[in-house]
Design a protein around this motif. Structure first.
Motif, PDB file in Angstrom:
ATOM      1  N   GLY A 109      20.748  62.816  -0.692  1.00  0.00           N
ATOM      2  CA  GLY A 109      21.084  64.169  -1.143  1.00  0.00           C
ATOM      3  C   GLY A 109      20.108  65.198  -0.607  1.00  0.00           C
ATOM      4  O   GLY A 109      20.502  66.280  -0.147  1.00  0.00           O
ATOM      5  N   ALA A 110      18.816  64.877  -0.647  1.00  0.00           N
ATOM      6  CA  ALA A 110      17.795  65.788  -0.123  1.00  0.00           C
ATOM      7  C   ALA A 110      17.975  65.996   1.377  1.00  0.00           C
ATOM      8  O   ALA A 110      17.861  67.121   1.892  1.00  0.00           O
ATOM      9  CB  ALA A 110      16.407  65.228  -0.422  1.00  0.00           C
ATOM     10  N   CYS A 111      18.261  64.914   2.070  1.00  0.00           N
ATOM     11  CA  CYS A 111      18.489  64.997   3.517  1.00  0.00           C
ATOM     12  C   CYS A 111      19.667  65.908   3.832  1.00  0.00           C
ATOM     13  O   CYS A 111      19.586  66.782   4.704  1.00  0.00           O
ATOM     14  CB  CYS A 111      18.729  63.597   4.065  1.00  0.00           C
ATOM     15  N   HIS A 112      20.777  65.728   3.123  1.00  0.00           N
ATOM     16  CA  HIS A 112      21.973  66.520   3.392  1.00  0.00           C
ATOM     17  C   HIS A 112      21.783  67.993   3.029  1.00  0.00           C
ATOM     18  O   HIS A 112      22.363  68.877   3.667  1.00  0.00           O
ATOM     19  CB  HIS A 112      23.170  65.934   2.653  1.00  0.00           C
ATOM     20  N   ALA A 113      20.974  68.256   2.015  1.00  0.00           N
ATOM     21  CA  ALA A 113      20.685  69.653   1.665  1.00  0.00           C
ATOM     22  C   ALA A 113      19.964  70.348   2.820  1.00  0.00           C
ATOM     23  O   ALA A 113      20.284  71.493   3.172  1.00  0.00           O
ATOM     24  CB  ALA A 113      19.843  69.715   0.392  1.00  0.00           C
ATOM     25  N   GLN A 114      18.990  69.656   3.426  1.00  0.00           N
ATOM     26  CA  GLN A 114      18.274  70.225   4.571  1.00  0.00           C
ATOM     27  C   GLN A 114      19.199  70.398   5.766  1.00  0.00           C
ATOM     28  O   GLN A 114      19.220  71.448   6.416  1.00  0.00           O
ATOM     29  CB  GLN A 114      17.109  69.309   4.957  1.00  0.00           C
ATOM     30  N   MET A 115      19.968  69.359   6.058  1.00  0.00           N
ATOM     31  CA  MET A 115      20.882  69.409   7.197  1.00  0.00           C
ATOM     32  C   MET A 115      21.878  70.544   7.075  1.00  0.00           C
ATOM     33  O   MET A 115      22.126  71.294   8.024  1.00  0.00           O
ATOM     34  CB  MET A 115      21.648  68.095   7.317  1.00  0.00           C
ATOM     35  N   THR A 116      22.471  70.660   5.897  1.00  0.00           N
ATOM     36  CA  THR A 116      23.530  71.642   5.697  1.00  0.00           C
ATOM     37  C   THR A 116      23.037  73.058   5.931  1.00  0.00           C
ATOM     38  O   THR A 116      23.687  73.844   6.639  1.00  0.00           O
ATOM     39  CB  THR A 116      24.097  71.518   4.266  1.00  0.00           C
ATOM     40  N   ARG A 117      21.876  73.377   5.376  1.00  0.00           N
ATOM     41  CA  ARG A 117      21.396  74.759   5.424  1.00  0.00           C
ATOM     42  C   ARG A 117      20.638  75.116   6.701  1.00  0.00           C
ATOM     43  O   ARG A 117      20.617  76.268   7.109  1.00  0.00           O
ATOM     44  CB  ARG A 117      20.546  75.034   4.179  1.00  0.00           C
ATOM     45  N   HIS A 118      20.028  74.108   7.324  1.00  0.00           N
ATOM     46  CA  HIS A 118      19.208  74.399   8.505  1.00  0.00           C
ATOM     47  C   HIS A 118      19.872  74.015   9.824  1.00  0.00           C
ATOM     48  O   HIS A 118      19.369  74.374  10.888  1.00  0.00           O
ATOM     49  CB  HIS A 118      17.857  73.682   8.385  1.00  0.00           C
ATOM     50  N   LEU A 119      20.983  73.298   9.760  1.00  0.00           N
ATOM     51  CA  LEU A 119      21.640  72.867  10.990  1.00  0.00           C
ATOM     52  C   LEU A 119      23.140  73.132  10.977  1.00  0.00           C
ATOM     53  O   LEU A 119      23.659  73.821  11.852  1.00  0.00           O
ATOM     54  CB  LEU A 119      21.380  71.370  11.219  1.00  0.00           C
ATOM     55  N   VAL A 120      23.832  72.593   9.991  1.00  0.00           N
ATOM     56  CA  VAL A 120      25.297  72.660   9.994  1.00  0.00           C
ATOM     57  C   VAL A 120      25.791  74.105   9.888  1.00  0.00           C
ATOM     58  O   VAL A 120      26.544  74.574  10.752  1.00  0.00           O
ATOM     59  CB  VAL A 120      25.891  71.799   8.855  1.00  0.00           C
ATOM     60  N   GLN A 121      25.395  74.798   8.844  1.00  0.00           N
ATOM     61  CA  GLN A 121      25.896  76.155   8.630  1.00  0.00           C
ATOM     62  C   GLN A 121      25.526  77.118   9.758  1.00  0.00           C
ATOM     63  O   GLN A 121      26.381  77.876  10.222  1.00  0.00           O
ATOM     64  CB  GLN A 121      25.416  76.682   7.279  1.00  0.00           C
ATOM     65  N   PRO A 122      24.272  77.112  10.253  1.00  0.00           N
ATOM     66  CA  PRO A 122      23.942  78.034  11.355  1.00  0.00           C
ATOM     67  C   PRO A 122      24.754  77.780  12.619  1.00  0.00           C
ATOM     68  O   PRO A 122      25.196  78.733  13.276  1.00  0.00           O
ATOM     69  CB  PRO A 122      22.446  77.765  11.593  1.00  0.00           C
ATOM     70  N   LEU A 123      24.977  76.504  12.965  1.00  0.00           N
ATOM     71  CA  LEU A 123      25.742  76.220  14.184  1.00  0.00           C
ATOM     72  C   LEU A 123      27.200  76.615  14.029  1.00  0.00           C
ATOM     73  O   LEU A 123      27.790  77.217  14.934  1.00  0.00           O
ATOM     74  CB  LEU A 123      25.643  74.742  14.546  1.00  0.00           C
ATOM     75  N   LEU A 124      27.790  76.295  12.892  1.00  0.00           N
ATOM     76  CA  LEU A 124      29.195  76.647  12.675  1.00  0.00           C
ATOM     77  C   LEU A 124      29.382  78.162  12.660  1.00  0.00           C
ATOM     78  O   LEU A 124      30.407  78.668  13.118  1.00  0.00           O
ATOM     79  CB  LEU A 124      29.700  76.028  11.366  1.00  0.00           C
ATOM     80  N   ALA A 125      28.384  78.875  12.143  1.00  0.00           N
ATOM     81  CA  ALA A 125      28.470  80.342  12.113  1.00  0.00           C
ATOM     82  C   ALA A 125      28.505  80.923  13.517  1.00  0.00           C
ATOM     83  O   ALA A 125      29.044  82.016  13.738  1.00  0.00           O
ATOM     84  CB  ALA A 125      27.293  80.919  11.333  1.00  0.00           C
ATOM     85  N   LYS A 126      27.936  80.208  14.494  1.00  0.00           N
ATOM     86  CA  LYS A 126      27.946  80.655  15.892  1.00  0.00           C
ATOM     87  C   LYS A 126      29.190  80.186  16.632  1.00  0.00           C
ATOM     88  O   LYS A 126      29.343  80.470  17.818  1.00  0.00           O
ATOM     89  CB  LYS A 126      26.694  80.137  16.614  1.00  0.00           C
ATOM     90  N   GLY A 127      30.061  79.449  15.941  1.00  0.00           N
ATOM     91  CA  GLY A 127      31.276  78.968  16.580  1.00  0.00           C
ATOM     92  C   GLY A 127      31.106  77.689  17.360  1.00  0.00           C
ATOM     93  O   GLY A 127      31.972  77.329  18.162  1.00  0.00           O
ATOM     94  N   GLY A 128      30.001  76.979  17.138  1.00  0.00           N
ATOM     95  CA  GLY A 128      29.755  75.745  17.863  1.00  0.00           C
ATOM     96  C   GLY A 128      30.454  74.547  17.237  1.00  0.00           C
ATOM     97  O   GLY A 128      31.033  74.636  16.149  1.00  0.00           O
ATOM     98  N   ILE A 129      30.398  73.439  17.941  1.00  0.00           N
ATOM     99  CA  ILE A 129      30.954  72.178  17.451  1.00  0.00           C
ATOM    100  C   ILE A 129      29.789  71.237  17.171  1.00  0.00           C
ATOM    101  O   ILE A 129      28.944  71.017  18.041  1.00  0.00           O
ATOM    102  CB  ILE A 129      31.905  71.536  18.469  1.00  0.00           C
ATOM    103  N   LEU A 130      29.741  70.712  15.966  1.00  0.00           N
ATOM    104  CA  LEU A 130      28.687  69.773  15.589  1.00  0.00           C
ATOM    105  C   LEU A 130      29.286  68.384  15.417  1.00  0.00           C
ATOM    106  O   LEU A 130      30.225  68.198  14.642  1.00  0.00           O
ATOM    107  CB  LEU A 130      28.016  70.213  14.288  1.00  0.00           C
ATOM    108  N   LEU A 131      28.748  67.424  16.165  1.00  0.00           N
ATOM    109  CA  LEU A 131      29.152  66.026  16.059  1.00  0.00           C
ATOM    110  C   LEU A 131      28.050  65.286  15.312  1.00  0.00           C
ATOM    111  O   LEU A 131      26.899  65.271  15.758  1.00  0.00           O
ATOM    112  CB  LEU A 131      29.345  65.407  17.439  1.00  0.00           C
ATOM    113  N   CYS A 132      28.399  64.684  14.192  1.00  0.00           N
ATOM    114  CA  CYS A 132      27.394  64.059  13.335  1.00  0.00           C
ATOM    115  C   CYS A 132      27.688  62.574  13.140  1.00  0.00           C
ATOM    116  O   CYS A 132      28.789  62.199  12.725  1.00  0.00           O
ATOM    117  CB  CYS A 132      27.348  64.766  11.979  1.00  0.00           C
ATOM    118  N   ASP A 133      26.696  61.751  13.453  1.00  0.00           N
ATOM    119  CA  ASP A 133      26.768  60.306  13.239  1.00  0.00           C
ATOM    120  C   ASP A 133      26.466  60.041  11.767  1.00  0.00           C
ATOM    121  O   ASP A 133      25.318  60.000  11.370  1.00  0.00           O
ATOM    122  CB  ASP A 133      25.744  59.612  14.150  1.00  0.00           C
ATOM    123  N   ARG A 134      27.510  59.904  10.978  1.00  0.00           N
ATOM    124  CA  ARG A 134      27.499  59.731   9.523  1.00  0.00           C
ATOM    125  C   ARG A 134      27.219  61.058   8.812  1.00  0.00           C
ATOM    126  O   ARG A 134      26.568  61.950   9.334  1.00  0.00           O
ATOM    127  CB  ARG A 134      26.477  58.680   9.066  1.00  0.00           C
TER     128      ARG A 134
END
Length: 213
Positions: free
Chosen positions: A73-98
């Motif tokens: 849960g802690a890992c996903h909280a960091q990922m979501t706010r520092h990686l997933v949301q910023p990239l998606l906001a720029k219109g990018g495609i994020l491929l995530c292994d699990r």
């Protein structure tokens, strides 16, 4: 494409996720898309530190299932706010292994903590972020673990070294999740050749891109 696209890869160890993620990334980049690859657990400096705790056994003080769940849960909280949301906001495609479906399968089902309890942690950690497309590379666990051990991937990994029943439970859990979430899951038959698996994946991804265009 008007917004970013979040694609997750799920499945047993040895199912070919890493190879197929790279092949997909190359294909999408050649078509002009902004593509990043990440993994769960991991993806940010803090999340990578959490990954080491989760993946490497600690003799005499192994993790309890509840500890695993909260660390994911802690890992996903960091990922979501520092990686997933910023990239998606720029219109990018994020491929995530699990991502959080693995948490539900491994901790909720295979560890016996309960799927709903894990979903609550996932929602708290990730907010309203959910993959747009989840590619489940389905494979008999005996084949997958044999592949992983052949390349040395199972040695020293807390999850890979579990007994076969654990891996069977995980596979069944993934299939249950796919049946419950047909709007975003696509089952990919990972026992095929590398090219056959890649073709199945591209059909699923092109279908999702068409929906968003």
């Amino acid at each position: 494409m008007k917004k970013g696209l979040f694609i997750t890869f799920e499945g047993m160890e040895g199912c070919g996720k890493s190879t197929q993620i790279q092949l997909l990334a190359e294909k999408l980049r050649s078509a002009g898309h902004i593509v990043e690859i990440t993994r769960s657990p991991g993806g940010t400096p803090v999340a990578e530190k959490i990954r080491e705790l989760l993946k490497v056994p600690t003799p005499g003080d192994d993790l309890e299932p509840e500890t695993e769940l909260l660390l994911f849960g802690a890992c996903h909280a960091q990922m979501t706010r520092h990686l997933v949301q910023p990239l998606l906001a720029k219109g990018g495609i994020l491929l995530c292994d699990r991502f959080f479906d693995s948490t539900t399968a491994y901790q909720g089902y295979a560890r016996g903590l309960g799927a709903e309890k894990v979903r609550q942690i996932n929602r708290f950690s990730c907010g309203d972020v959910e993959p747009d497309l989840t590619l489940l590379l389905d494979l008999d666990p005996e084949i997958g673990i044999a592949r992983s051990r052949k390349r040395g991937g199972a040695e020293g990994d807390r999850f890979d070294s579990e007994k076969m029943k654990f891996h069977q439970d995980v596979r069944n859990a993934f299939l249950t999740l796919a049946a419950e979430n047909p709007h975003r899951f696509r089952i990919i038959h990972a026992a095929g050749t590398q090219d056959e698996v890649h073709q199945e994946i591209m059909e699923a991804v092109y279908g999702k891109l068409a929906e968003l265009s």
